[in-house]
Design an enzyme around this catalytic site. Structure first.
Site, PDB file in Angstrom:
ATOM      1  N   LYS A  53      -7.433  33.480   6.032  1.00 60.84           N
ATOM      2  CA  LYS A  53      -7.965  32.170   4.786  1.00 60.84           C
ATOM      3  C   LYS A  53      -7.108  32.005   3.656  1.00 60.84           C
ATOM      4  O   LYS A  53      -7.038  33.028   3.122  1.00 60.84           O
ATOM      5  CB  LYS A  53      -9.285  33.388   4.488  1.00 60.84           C
TER       6      LYS A  53
ATOM      7  N   SER B  47     -18.058  42.191   3.109  1.00 60.72           N
ATOM      8  CA  SER B  47     -17.107  41.530   2.537  1.00 60.72           C
ATOM      9  C   SER B  47     -17.508  41.814   0.658  1.00 60.72           C
ATOM     10  O   SER B  47     -18.625  40.862   0.601  1.00 60.72           O
ATOM     11  CB  SER B  47     -16.976  39.948   2.961  1.00 60.72           C
TER      12      SER B  47
ATOM     13  N   ARG C 220     -15.608  37.387  16.183  1.00 61.31           N
ATOM     14  CA  ARG C 220     -15.708  36.691  14.811  1.00 61.31           C
ATOM     15  C   ARG C 220     -15.209  34.655  15.703  1.00 61.31           C
ATOM     16  O   ARG C 220     -13.596  34.878  15.834  1.00 61.31           O
ATOM     17  CB  ARG C 220     -14.556  36.696  13.633  1.00 61.31           C
TER      18      ARG C 220
END
Length: 217
Positions: free
Chosen positions: A142, A112, A43
């Protein structure tokens, strides 16, 4: 390509942190793999396309040393370009059914689902190998993410045989509650890669799974 994509997915899912040099990232991921991580996801929202491809290729080679699948976050084209073992997509990252077709039957598709059981149903229909709920706890990565209730995992265990992943704010201390709720994969960034000894932290996560059996419906 690793055919291990078809084996049972259960254990620590290492999500790479941002801000490290390539050399340091590879060292950290190697330690996580040595500790027993069963999946790795690359990521990276910060670096350019060419740099990302170089790093992704290096991670693929490293993961394959350990026989561990590498997935790419949010970039199907990159996953295919480096012959990664799969891709992880959000709800805004393209059509999941089309991604399944492009990946073929051997590569992994993860998606997700945030805190939405209907997205999980769509993921199952699209042929996803796993879907992720989160943030399950407050997440520094997040901070504005919608919180996913632990009851979602129990509901999914009753409705689906698909692997369920938990993500967001996971630590060794709160991880057992997720396994008890029904999570199969624990996706971890900070608590893994910020640990003083990454290999030992990964091994500690894997140890949690040894005492927890999961029966599919």
């Amino acid at each position: 390509m690793i055919a291990a994509g078809r084996r049972a997915l259960r254990g620590l899912y290492a999500i790479t942190p941002e801000g490290l040099t390539r050399a340091d990232l590879l060292l950290h991921v190697r330690a996580a793999l040595a500790g027993g991580a069963v999946l790795v996801q690359y990521r990276d929202k910060l670096t350019s396309g060419s740099e990302r491809q170089t790093t992704a290729s290096a991670l693929r080679a490293l993961c394959h040393e350990f026989g561990t699948p590498l997935l790419i976050n949010d970039d199907l084209d990159l996953a295919l370009a480096v012959d990664a073992d799969g891709v992880h997509l959000g709800s805004d990252d393209g059509d999941w059914c089309a991604a399944r077709r492009r990946l073929g039957p051997e590569r992994l598709l993860g998606v997700s689902c945030y805190a939405d059981i209907e997205l999980a149903r769509q993921a199952v229909r699209a042929g996803a190998d796993y879907f992720a709920f989160g943030a399950v706890f407050p997440s520094a990565t997040k901070p504005l993410a919608v919180r996913a209730e632990l009851s979602l995992f129990a509901q999914c265990r009753q409705e689906f045989a698909t692997t369920v992943c938990a993500i967001g704010g996971i630590t060794l201390e709160n991880a057992p509650s997720l396994l008890a709720a029904g999570a199969d994969l624990l996706a971890v960034i900070s608590d893994l890669f910020a640990a003083p000894e990454v290999r030992e932290r990964a091994a500690a996560y894997q140890h949690l799974f040894k005492d927890t059996c999961r029966d599919f419906p």
